[in-house]
Design an enzyme around this catalytic site. Structure first.
Site: not given
Length: 409
Positions: A39, A44, A47, A81, A85, A175, A196, A231, A234-235
């Site tokens: 995606t 990140h 992953h 979600k 997406r 999947q 998830d 979560k 993140k920054t």
């Protein structure tokens, strides 16, 4: 410790089917896989967690398959979600795949000459999904799925309330089909993923059993959260990317230095390869000594994502900015002509998004000038001049943790 015990000790186990501890502890190598949908053009830290688990199993003698979702990315996973997406073009997907592949090399060994039978494999599910005959798929695969069961999965309940497209509803089937394909092509017995993904993974186990009576298993990882239950990853700029083009090694290093003290032990377990006794010693540090544990975490995590040379530069830059010593040249920097207005430099350095934000930060006392967190800037009309230069540059601070060095051409 056996392979399963290693994962448990590292905090990398959430749910698993009953046989997983036995098969991972045994002498027979297990082929397993984790899927990564392309995606974005970079992985990140979310992953990186499964990649670390894959690396531990590979080191224990098991064989990893990294599945890149060139096919499933065309659908988009609706799991947990609240909206659909964005649709990606095939060109975007192909470009993203190339970026992700390079980063996997940093953690997994794909070289058969060095890894032998446990060499990691890289596959793209577009190779089989994009050539499927729809009627054949319905008759031979989709018939094994119960819509009633699929609707009970926690991963899709949120979307059912807002509307779930037929396109996304197919994701779980696709999947599961990936697991079947890898089972038949490569003898893959285990799928791993974030917690998830439990419903999607167990759907694949059921499909394998129904189609060929084969044996398959599941293991999920905990979702990455902070001690406060938020979560992680993140920054202020967004996700903590592994790509240096999206997040510099210095910024990546600083992310780990600035984690909550309560999370340091957990993160050392997950995001480093340090021995457990070393981690336990670092985890036992108290008070100001916790900074040493954070420094080790930041160095080791940065070395994995960017290599030891970049990790060393990042550490030296942080030392120069925050504690003296180190190497000022390793600090993040911009080139600008002096004199210049401080608000212009704040925007150029991306410490502020606009001049208006720069003025507000100055009014709030958040901006400082100079080494060792400097002196307060009290006016947005301040001109930074050559007289402010120290050690070849001028350091501008926003708050206590963000700084950029301005050098002249």
């Amino acid at each position: 410790m056996n392979a399963f015990e290693v994962l448990q000790a590292r905090g990398l186990v959430q749910q698993y089917t009953a046989e997983v501890p036995e098969i991972l502890a045994g002498d027979t190598p297990v082929t397993f896989y984790v899927g990564f949908d392309p995606t974005a053009d970079s992985l990140h830290v979310g992953h990186l967690l499964p990649l670390m688990a894959m690396a531990h199993l590979q080191r224990a003698g098991h064989r990893p398959i990294a599945l890149l979702g060139g096919g499933t990315a065309m659908v988009g996973d609706p799991s947990f979600k609240d909206e659909m997406r964005a649709m990606l073009s095939t060109e975007q997907i192909d470009s993203n795949l190339q970026g992700m592949r390079k980063q996997m090399d940093l953690v997994l060994d794909f070289d058969e000459q060095t890894a032998g039978a446990k060499a990691a494999m890289l596959v793209n599910n577009a190779d089989w999904l994009c050539s499927l005959n729809y009627m054949h798929f319905l008759r031979h695969v989709a018939r094994h799925f119960s819509v009633n069961n699929m609707l009970t999965k926690a991963s899709v309940k949120l979307r059912l309330e807002k509307g779930l497209s037929l396109l996304e509803f197919n994701y779980q089937v696709l999947q599961a089909y990936d697991f079947l394909e890898l089972h038949e092509r490569h003898g893959c017995m285990l799928q791993m993923g974030g917690d998830d993904q439990w419903g999607n993974i167990t759907a694949g186990i059921d499909l394998i059993r129904r189609v060929n009576g084969g044996e398959a298993h599941a293991l999920t990882f905990p979702l990455l959260t902070t001690a406060e239950g938020k979560k992680m990853g993140k920054t202020a700029k967004g996700a903590v990317w592994l790509s240096a083009d999206r997040l510099s090694p210095y910024e990546y290093f600083q992310y780990w230095v600035n984690v909550d003290d309560r999370d340091v032990g957990k993160l050392l377990r997950i995001f480093t390869f340090l021995p457990m006794d070393r981690i336990e010693a670092l985890e036992a540090l108290q008070g100001a000594d916790v900074r040493e544990a954070k420094r080790v975490l930041a160095f080791e995590a940065t070395a994995i994502a960017h290599g030891k040379e970049e990790a060393t530069k990042a550490m030296q830059g942080a030392q120069a900015a925050f504690s003296g010593g180190g190497a000022v040249d390793a600090m993040p920097s911009i080139t600008a002509q002096l004199p210049a207005l401080v608000v212009d430099l704040l925007v150029q350095a991306e410490l502020c998004k606009s001049k208006g934000e720069a003025r507000r930060q100055i009014q709030q006392g958040a901006i400082k000038l100079g080494m060792d967190r400097g002196r307060p800037v009290t006016s947005h009309e301040l001109m930074v001049t050559s007289e402010d230069i120290e050690d070849g540059g001028v350091v501008i601070w926003r708050g206590k943790k963000k700084s950029v060095r301005v050098v002249t051409p």
